[in-house]
Write a protein that holds these residues in place. Structure first.
Motif: not given
Length: 406
Positions: A111, A378, A384, A390, A393
């Motif tokens: 990630d 996540h 990702n 962010d 989301r």
């Protein structure tokens, strides 16, 4: 290309199935012998010199079982060893780790938002951590603190918490919890392969040579077996966690993993006490429930952020809800390259789990999944890789809150 991909998918399925089968065999035999040992009747003087005995009934027949504290006076002609279950569970698990997390490192192991590793670096850390974990654990058991079981268990718990935090700082959330499970499982199989079975072989060799076996070998083997007993349930939870984003994709996943080990202790303490015919510590179920409620709260902590609460009063449905246009743009630009009838992401030949996110109807139908896996956690996209921010989301969370009135 399709045939090779299909063959690869079936190979993964076959290895996973082997892993489940052997794990069932190992856990079943392990739990059975722990229960048997705790339930032995030791209040009688047996002519055979055995430490205890037990009568059991199963499958239409009766079994008369005796246990010798160290070994019988003479080597029996037929001796059954319980070791292949552990070995094949670890080997199949290692193969599955390589297939899914090493070959799929870009998706599942790395990630960039956590630590931007090269694939070879991530694989190196993965392998080295498992080996190092066994070496550190084994050294602690053989150190002076190994003579104090409670202190040793507390220290080992500190090590596990530290590893949970370490993996969280290095790998994706999915890989972090999975690796903590693999780390623990490696310790368990190491106990079988490097301590329990070798010690039993020394006892057998002494019997064949006409020597009296040293009871210390049995004490050490039982200590390691006890560790395995309490570690089994947390390992199962961690291995299953990759299917539940609320567990692995939370910002508190390392705390969740740490609490899971405590649940393993409370649950096993109840069953161990029951098998030993002691008073049943029913408080352990209350303790387990409280710990699990804490885990649930930690996994959903983002739900209680002020910006989500401010949007909670908006009760429109998904496509009509405020923020849908923005979320649709996020989904089509960040998710639909894989979640499409004909995925365009290299190596993805069909939509993962059959989920397509190309139309309004698709997005509305999978709104809860989008919210859980890309908004609240996540989990998606893996690693990702499409750089969902962010803010993206937060927009998904706000949209879901507006649509459901939650």
């Amino acid at each position: 290309m399709y045939d090779l991909a299909a063959m690869g998918a079936w190979a993964e399925f076959a290895v996973r199935w082997l892993h489940v089968i052997t794990a069932i065999a190992w856990i079943g035999s392990s739990f059975y012998f722990i229960a048997l040992d705790l339930g032995l009747r030791r209040d009688r003087d047996l002519e055979t010199g055995a430490d205890g005995e037990e009568w059991q009934v199963h499958g239409g027949g009766f079994y008369h079982i005796q246990k010798y504290l160290v070994a019988p006076a003479a080597m029996p002609e037929h001796l059954t060893w319980f070791k292949w279950e552990s070995y094949w569970t670890w080997l199949s698990g290692a193969a599955l780790l390589i297939i899914v997390y090493w070959f799929g490192a870009e998706f599942y192991l790395i990630d960039p938002a956590t630590l931007d590793l090269a694939i070879w670096q991530a694989i190196g850390i993965s392998a080295a951590s498992l080996v190092l974990g066994w070496l550190v654990y084994d050294r602690l058991c053989k150190s002076p603190i190994g003579q104090h079981p409670t202190a040793l268990m507390l220290l080992l718990y500190v090590v596990l918490v530290a590893m949970a935090y370490f993996y969280d700082q290095v790998f994706s959330g999915r890989a972090a919890l999975l690796h903590l499970g693999a780390f623990t499982a490696t310790i368990m199989t190491g106990n079988v392969a490097h301590v329990i079975i070798p010690n039993q072989k020394i006892v057998v060799a002494d019997l064949k040579a006409g020597k009296k076996p040293d009871p210390e070998y049995g004490r050490i083997a039982k200590q390691r077996s006890t560790h395995n007993n309490y570690l089994t349930l947390p390992v199962i939870f961690l291995m299953l966690s990759n299917h539940y984003p609320l567990a692995f994709a939370s910002e508190w996943n390392w705390v969740i993993a740490s609490l899971v080990f405590l649940m393993g202790v409370t649950i096993r303490h109840y069953f161990n006490s029951m098998h030993a015919r002691k008073a049943k510590p029913t408080w352990t179920w209350a303790a387990t429930a409280v710990i699990f409620l804490v885990i649930m709260w930690l996994s959903t902590a983002p739900m209680f952020r002020p910006d989500a609460e401010e949007q909670a009063a908006k009760a429109q449905r998904f496509v009509e809800a405020e923020g849908y246009t923005e979320v649709a743009d996020i989904v089509t630009s960040r998710c639909s390259m894989c979640h499409a009838a004909e995925p365009v992401w290299q190596g993805v030949l069909w939509p993962p789990k059959g989920v397509k996110l190309e139309t309004e109807a698709d997005i509305a139908a999978h709104a809860r999944g989008i919210y859980l896996q890309a908004g609240l956690s996540h989990a998606m996209p893996p690693g990702n890789v499409t750089d969902v921010s962010d803010a993206d989301r937060a927009a998904i969370r706000d949209w879901f809150a507006a649509a459901t009135g939650s």
